[in-house]
Design a protein around this motif. Structure first.
Motif, PDB file in Angstrom:
ATOM      1  N   GLU A 185     -54.429  51.710  -2.180  1.00  0.00           N
ATOM      2  CA  GLU A 185     -55.792  52.090  -1.854  1.00  0.00           C
ATOM      3  C   GLU A 185     -56.895  52.191  -2.988  1.00  0.00           C
ATOM      4  OE1 GLU A 185     -58.754  52.127   0.606  1.00  0.00           O
ATOM      5  OE2 GLU A 185     -56.866  51.540   1.197  1.00  0.00           O
ATOM      6  N   TYR A 187     -57.004  51.221  -5.810  1.00  0.00           N
ATOM      7  CA  TYR A 187     -57.112  49.948  -6.517  1.00  0.00           C
ATOM      8  C   TYR A 187     -57.912  48.779  -5.554  1.00  0.00           C
ATOM      9  CZ  TYR A 187     -53.877  52.376  -9.641  1.00  0.00           C
ATOM     10  OH  TYR A 187     -53.223  53.380 -10.253  1.00  0.00           O
ATOM     11  N   ARG A 188     -58.279  49.071  -4.324  1.00  0.00           N
ATOM     12  CA  ARG A 188     -58.451  48.275  -3.419  1.00  0.00           C
ATOM     13  C   ARG A 188     -59.515  47.108  -4.035  1.00  0.00           C
ATOM     14  NH1 ARG A 188     -58.587  47.167   2.167  1.00  0.00           N
ATOM     15  NH2 ARG A 188     -57.517  49.256   2.570  1.00  0.00           N
ATOM     16  N   THR A 189     -60.622  47.680  -4.547  1.00  0.00           N
ATOM     17  CA  THR A 189     -61.795  46.875  -5.167  1.00  0.00           C
ATOM     18  C   THR A 189     -61.606  45.992  -6.235  1.00  0.00           C
ATOM     19  OG1 THR A 189     -62.613  48.781  -6.238  1.00  0.00           O
ATOM     20  CG2 THR A 189     -63.646  48.633  -4.044  1.00  0.00           C
ATOM     21  N   ALA A 190     -60.155  46.416  -6.847  1.00  0.00           N
ATOM     22  CA  ALA A 190     -59.946  45.784  -8.045  1.00  0.00           C
ATOM     23  C   ALA A 190     -58.892  44.372  -7.574  1.00  0.00           C
ATOM     24  CB  ALA A 190     -59.356  46.737  -9.113  1.00  0.00           C
ATOM     25  N   CYS A 192     -57.705  41.167  -5.525  1.00  0.00           N
ATOM     26  CA  CYS A 192     -58.480  40.054  -5.036  1.00  0.00           C
ATOM     27  C   CYS A 192     -58.689  40.162  -3.575  1.00  0.00           C
ATOM     28  CB  CYS A 192     -57.460  38.760  -5.237  1.00  0.00           C
ATOM     29  SG  CYS A 192     -55.999  38.632  -4.122  1.00  0.00           S
ATOM     30  N   ASN A 193     -59.480  39.399  -3.058  1.00  0.00           N
ATOM     31  CA  ASN A 193     -60.032  39.307  -1.708  1.00  0.00           C
ATOM     32  C   ASN A 193     -59.046  39.311  -0.598  1.00  0.00           C
ATOM     33  OD1 ASN A 193     -62.906  39.641  -2.384  1.00  0.00           O
ATOM     34  ND2 ASN A 193     -63.178  37.342  -2.387  1.00  0.00           N
ATOM     35  N   GLN A 196     -57.008  42.621  -0.657  1.00  0.00           N
ATOM     36  CA  GLN A 196     -57.818  43.317   0.159  1.00  0.00           C
ATOM     37  C   GLN A 196     -57.442  43.445   1.674  1.00  0.00           C
ATOM     38  OE1 GLN A 196     -62.024  43.997  -1.105  1.00  0.00           O
ATOM     39  NE2 GLN A 196     -61.643  43.109  -3.209  1.00  0.00           N
ATOM     40  N   ASP A 212     -52.767  38.614  -8.548  1.00  0.00           N
ATOM     41  CA  ASP A 212     -52.878  40.011  -8.876  1.00  0.00           C
ATOM     42  C   ASP A 212     -51.480  40.618  -9.451  1.00  0.00           C
ATOM     43  OD1 ASP A 212     -55.496  40.554  -8.102  1.00  0.00           O
ATOM     44  OD2 ASP A 212     -54.924  40.986  -6.132  1.00  0.00           O
ATOM     45  N   HIS A 215     -51.754  42.857 -12.185  1.00  0.00           N
ATOM     46  CA  HIS A 215     -52.637  44.104 -12.207  1.00  0.00           C
ATOM     47  C   HIS A 215     -51.679  45.303 -12.347  1.00  0.00           C
ATOM     48  CE1 HIS A 215     -54.978  47.142 -10.292  1.00  0.00           C
ATOM     49  NE2 HIS A 215     -55.723  46.502 -10.459  1.00  0.00           N
TER      50      HIS A 215
END
Length: 429
Positions: A185, A187-190, A192-193, A196, A212, A215
């Motif tokens: 959660e 790292y959600r915005t980091a 990929c779509n 998310q 990812d 990541h």
């Protein structure tokens, strides 16, 4: 008009098709030794089968399926994988009611996925797969993995690695799911779509993301192995124990989740370590899917299976420099000279073929020397010469191409003579 094969498809020409036939024969014989029976299912199914069976959150269903409306306005999909179709057939035909259980099945067939074509990944590809339905014994998990490994080893591959993991039962997966959501959660915005979205729908799929995978949050993501309850943990230990007993080495990968929603408990992949094989090292994968039969309308039935791409198998053989022992030689070629001899050659060729002898003749009205050249190009073991003189004497001249030895054989003894020679009775080879 420039008509070409659609992107992501290929023509398998005669020079390659014999390799496919050889591989299919080896794998079919292997399945017989493991007592798996062949099943054949339709190439297309109702779209709902894959939505329910494969899972709405998978890339296959969301992005890759070839789906269309038929003339009855029904949504139809070209099958993207084999398990859902086999389980549908198992339920529809009530195979669970047969006295011989578990149902041990194997299949070959084309599958279809709309994805970016690359080496070893086509939009139409051929899968070989097995499914064992009806047993919750950890020993059959090990059996399926043994069959998968043997599928490659029987063909001579050595640079193989078996990677395994446990996805646990429903309770274990739920505990792990909550831990993954809490971990990712921040790292959600980091992400990929797609990830998310997956974080809410199926956070386990985040671990399987190709975008990812590097990541930093992936490195310390909660491991499913830390959330296995006693039953799931014991089950996994028993699976590993059976692999140990068979002497099959394996590596545990806590992030191995596979890309389909129906998996639980055992999950595995076989990878190639061959130098130059390519960036995508996975050869095949599979796992247990205890809830799938019930999801498709059948009784609660455990199941496990795997599938491999024949295209990637052939790539692995090439990477390891393995040449399949395919005999591309023609048994014999019939050379006929003269109009009457040509007529007799048609009858004689058919007679030999009925006897199971591989034979061909000239259909291009070639001269004598050109017919012999054609026999050479076809790697004929023997050439049968029939002219007007031979026709009158009711004989043929049979020439062994490797040694050059030639022998007159009565026409009515030709089948027996060739059968004896081809079965190893000659001393020329």
């Amino acid at each position: 008009m420039d008509v070409k094969a659609p992107r992501g498809t290929q023509d398998i020409l005669p020079s390659e098709s014999e390799k496919w036939q050889y591989v299919e024969k080896v794998l079919t014989n292997l399945c017989r030794t493991f007592n798996y029976k062949e099943i054949r299912t339709p190439i297309f199914e109702h779209t709902e089968l894959f939505q329910r069976g494969v899972g709405d959150t998978t890339d296959i269903v969301q992005k890759e399926m070839y789906t269309f409306k038929d003339k009855g306005d029904r949504s139809i999909t070209l099958r993207p994988e084999g398990t859902a179709s086999v389980v549908r057939a198992y339920v529809q035909n009530k195979l669970y009611g047969l006295p011989t259980q578990p149902s041990k099945l194997f299949y070959f067939g084309p599958m279809f996925r709309y994805e970016r074509p690359q080496q070893g990944r086509m939009r139409q590809f051929v899968q070989f797969g097995v499914e064992a339905l009806g047993s919750a014994d950890p020993a059959i998990d090990a059996e399926v993995m043994a069959l998968a490994m043997n599928s490659y080893q029987q063909l001579g591959l050595q640079s193989l690695k078996l990677v395994i993991n446990s996805l646990g039962d429903d309770a274990s997966r739920e505990a792990h799911r909550n831990a993954l959501m809490e971990h990712f959660e921040p790292y959600r915005t980091a992400l990929c779509n797609d990830c998310q979205i997956r974080l809410n729908q199926n956070p386990l799929r985040v671990l399987d993301c190709k975008d990812d995978r590097n990541h930093p949050a992936m490195k310390n993501a909660p491991s499913i192995l830390d959330y296995l309850n006693d039953y799931s943990s014991t089950y996994f230990e028993e699976v590993k124990g059976y692999l140990d007993q068979m002497g099959i080495p394996y590596v545990i990968d806590k992030n191995l989740v596979r890309g389909l929603d129906y998996y639980n408990h055992t999950a595995f992949e076989i990878m190639s370590d061959a130098e130059g094989f390519g960036a995508i090292t996975t050869l095949s994968g599979g796992g247990r899917y205890n809830g799938l039969v019930a999801d498709l309308g059948g009784p609660e039935t455990p199941g496990i299976g795997f599938a491999l791409s024949v295209e990637r198998l052939l790539m692995a053989l090439e990477a390891e420099g393995i040449t399949l022992p395919i005999d591309q030689k023609l048994d014999c070629y019939l050379v006929a000279l003269g109009e009457e001899a040509q007529k007799e050659a048609v009858r004689l060729t058919y007679q030999l073929r009925k006897a199971g002898i591989q034979v061909d003749k000239d259909y291009m009205d070639r001269k004598f020397k050109a017919q012999f050249k054609a026999a050479d190009r076809l790697h004929a073991k023997y050439v049968i010469v029939l002219g007007e003189e031979e026709l009158q004497d009711k004989i043929v001249n049979v020439k062994h191409m490797k040694s050059g030895i030639q022998k007159e054989v009565p026409v009515n003894q030709l089948v027996d003579y060739l059968n004896k020679e081809l079965q190893g009775g000659n001393e020329h080879d």
